[in-house]
Design an enzyme around this catalytic site. Sequence first.
Site, mmCIF file in Angstrom:
data_model
loop_
_atom_site.group_PDB
_atom_site.id
_atom_site.type_symbol
_atom_site.label_atom_id
_atom_site.label_comp_id
_atom_site.label_asym_id
_atom_site.label_seq_id
_atom_site.Cartn_x
_atom_site.Cartn_y
_atom_site.Cartn_z
ATOM 1 N N ASP A 29 44.078 -57.581 50.454
ATOM 2 C CA ASP A 29 43.816 -57.472 49.058
ATOM 3 C C ASP A 29 43.264 -57.617 48.525
ATOM 4 O O ASP A 29 43.008 -59.200 48.558
ATOM 5 C CB ASP A 29 45.308 -56.512 48.422
ATOM 6 C CG ASP A 29 46.099 -58.351 47.810
ATOM 7 O OD1 ASP A 29 46.009 -59.170 48.813
ATOM 8 O OD2 ASP A 29 46.866 -58.382 48.899
ATOM 9 N N ASP A 98 31.373 -49.952 48.968
ATOM 10 C CA ASP A 98 30.317 -49.014 49.561
ATOM 11 C C ASP A 98 30.212 -47.298 49.060
ATOM 12 O O ASP A 98 31.636 -47.615 48.638
ATOM 13 C CB ASP A 98 31.444 -49.375 50.965
ATOM 14 C CG ASP A 98 31.131 -48.503 52.464
ATOM 15 O OD1 ASP A 98 30.708 -48.246 52.181
ATOM 16 O OD2 ASP A 98 31.444 -49.405 53.271
ATOM 17 N N ASP A 199 27.224 -45.487 52.815
ATOM 18 C CA ASP A 199 27.204 -45.193 53.750
ATOM 19 C C ASP A 199 27.188 -43.758 54.839
ATOM 20 O O ASP A 199 26.608 -42.573 53.444
ATOM 21 C CB ASP A 199 28.796 -45.126 53.480
ATOM 22 C CG ASP A 199 29.877 -44.459 54.477
ATOM 23 O OD1 ASP A 199 30.048 -44.924 55.794
ATOM 24 O OD2 ASP A 199 29.914 -42.999 55.188
ATOM 25 N N GLU A 256 22.850 -47.095 55.340
ATOM 26 C CA GLU A 256 23.958 -47.687 57.247
ATOM 27 C C GLU A 256 22.831 -46.473 57.233
ATOM 28 O O GLU A 256 23.214 -44.963 57.585
ATOM 29 C CB GLU A 256 24.751 -47.221 56.781
ATOM 30 C CG GLU A 256 25.696 -46.925 58.595
ATOM 31 C CD GLU A 256 26.507 -46.244 58.581
ATOM 32 O OE1 GLU A 256 27.158 -46.474 59.867
ATOM 33 O OE2 GLU A 256 27.009 -44.747 57.661
ATOM 34 N N HIS A 328 32.297 -53.549 61.037
ATOM 35 C CA HIS A 328 33.949 -52.342 61.423
ATOM 36 C C HIS A 328 33.727 -51.460 62.127
ATOM 37 O O HIS A 328 34.732 -51.063 62.209
ATOM 38 C CB HIS A 328 34.913 -52.009 60.355
ATOM 39 C CG HIS A 328 33.377 -51.279 58.829
ATOM 40 N ND1 HIS A 328 32.430 -51.676 59.044
ATOM 41 C CD2 HIS A 328 33.720 -50.295 59.019
ATOM 42 C CE1 HIS A 328 31.826 -50.325 58.465
ATOM 43 N NE2 HIS A 328 33.057 -48.763 58.301
ATOM 44 N N ASP A 329 32.333 -50.920 62.354
ATOM 45 C CA ASP A 329 32.672 -50.077 63.891
ATOM 46 C C ASP A 329 31.880 -50.108 64.761
ATOM 47 O O ASP A 329 32.156 -49.504 65.184
ATOM 48 C CB ASP A 329 31.377 -48.878 62.903
ATOM 49 C CG ASP A 329 31.395 -48.040 61.480
ATOM 50 O OD1 ASP A 329 32.673 -48.076 61.454
ATOM 51 O OD2 ASP A 329 30.917 -47.689 60.971
#
Length: 554
Positions: A29, A98, A199, A256, A328-329
């Site tokens: 968090d 993001d 994104d 991205e 993270h991908d």
Amino acid sequence: MKKKWWHDKVAYQIYPKSFYDSNGDGIGDIPGIISKLDYLQDLGVDIIWLSPCYPSPLADQGYDISDYYNIDPRFGTMEDMEQLIAEAKKRNMYILMDLVVNHCSDEHEWFRKACEEPEGKYGNFFYLRDKDEEKLPTNWRSYFGGPVWEDLPGTNKQYLHVFHKKQPDLNWENPELREEVYKNINWWLEKGLGGFRIDAIINIKKALPLRDYEPDREDGLCSIHKMLKEAKGIGEFLGEMRDRTFKKYDAFSVGEVFNEKPEEIPDFIGDDGYFSSMFDFNETIFGQSEKGWYDAKPITPDDYKNCCFDAQEKAGNIGFLSNIIENHDEPRGVSRYIPEGDCCIESKKMLAALNFMLRGLPFIYQGQELGMENVPFTSIEQVDDISTLDEYRVALDAGLSPEEALKVAARYSRDNARTPMQWSDAPHAGFTTGTPWLDVNPNYTEINAAAQQEDSGSVRNFYKKLIALRKNPEYKDTVVYGSLEPVWREQHNLMAYYRKGDSTLLVIGNYQKEEQTVTLPAPYQKILLNNYPDTAEKNSEITLHGYQVLILEM
Ligand code: GLC
Ligand code: CA
């Protein structure tokens, strides 16, 4: 190239759900992030990119936003977010959020209103088509598998989703939608954000009119890329977005962007580009197959080198790439780019230095600075990620055994990067006092921040030295703005390059476990960084240890 405030910075990506849990509910968090700002400052980080923490059903872990003006209660409150921005500012750090605006969540108010009144204002916020029982409007396959069309609840229409069905695509052709997006960006920038990571942006422009393409799998569907290749005119949207938002605030934006054409680079990241920067995904996408993960080709050290150098050459002096080893991908970079069996402290440091010293803006993904590794998945049940579950099924359908399919899924799973950050050797790696939403990697007793902060030879301390070198007034100009020239490019399992500016630096990495000798063109002046305590040299010949990396001042 015009100089910008962010050029000399170092960025760090936080995946909030897995970073640090402050209240024991097993979910990372914002108060948790605030409590770790000193850790990041100590490392030398200036810019922090937060993966989404807006309200979301978490169908795609927050990349499905149901309210762009709020914080998901699982991650905290708006006051927490404001405090994070303020605390960062005190430390001369910038927060990026993001920006996920190719799609929203199907639980967003806009989508609900579109269902209620498909012919009304909000119907036009999405791509809706009349339902035909015989045929889908197009034969495109969504990124997460299956067709991109889904019934619009309560109507005789269908809506487009290039990602998950809970992520309906927004219609950027509609000026009213674009206004809503700009209003939201400006609202956040007014709050003092440093900017955004943007994104999936390449998907906002569809080739119109929508049509079928040649199917490329047994399912009769085709990859979205076929449509994207034909879509022209994204620049109009991106240029408008820049002018209406980022530009006014001198904000930082990183796109991205996949599959850009070389001639588009000036438009994207040139002096007046749509974005400040964009990620270099050359290494990431290497070996990908239209068929799926099971058919992907692993990357070798020479491939890695060529991918990096090709990207550098394309961007040249035009603008700044953002360089990553993982995000993270993706699986963990050390597990992917270091040949199997060779992943060790030295090779991790070598990879770090080779990537970090490239021209561009370095991004570190949480845990990368510790050399966090892929997860030894033993069952598909341990996987949460929707994309991995789809690829597992694709592998099974292609005839792989469950064991083989698991191996494929484990190698590329996005969950490799999403396990909780390894803070210490306490239970659950010190990430939470409760039960983590996703199991920690069992190697946390060996790989964790607390141990590495104490150990001068740790991967983390090596990253700290790399960051310090980028900020050292003597070398900063060269590391940030110097040109990049590959050296000994044809030498097998060796990656080496000059950075030339006020000074001349030579970065040499022996990308194998065997020794390897290079002959320097001239004697060096100083070793700025070495991942071994010694160097074996005779006159101008240096015999590098396995996975040794050197940064020399020439
Ligand atoms: C981007 C994100 C990824 C997400 C997708 C859809 O690629 O990085 O995590 O699943 O967009 O939003
Ligand atoms: Ca929590």
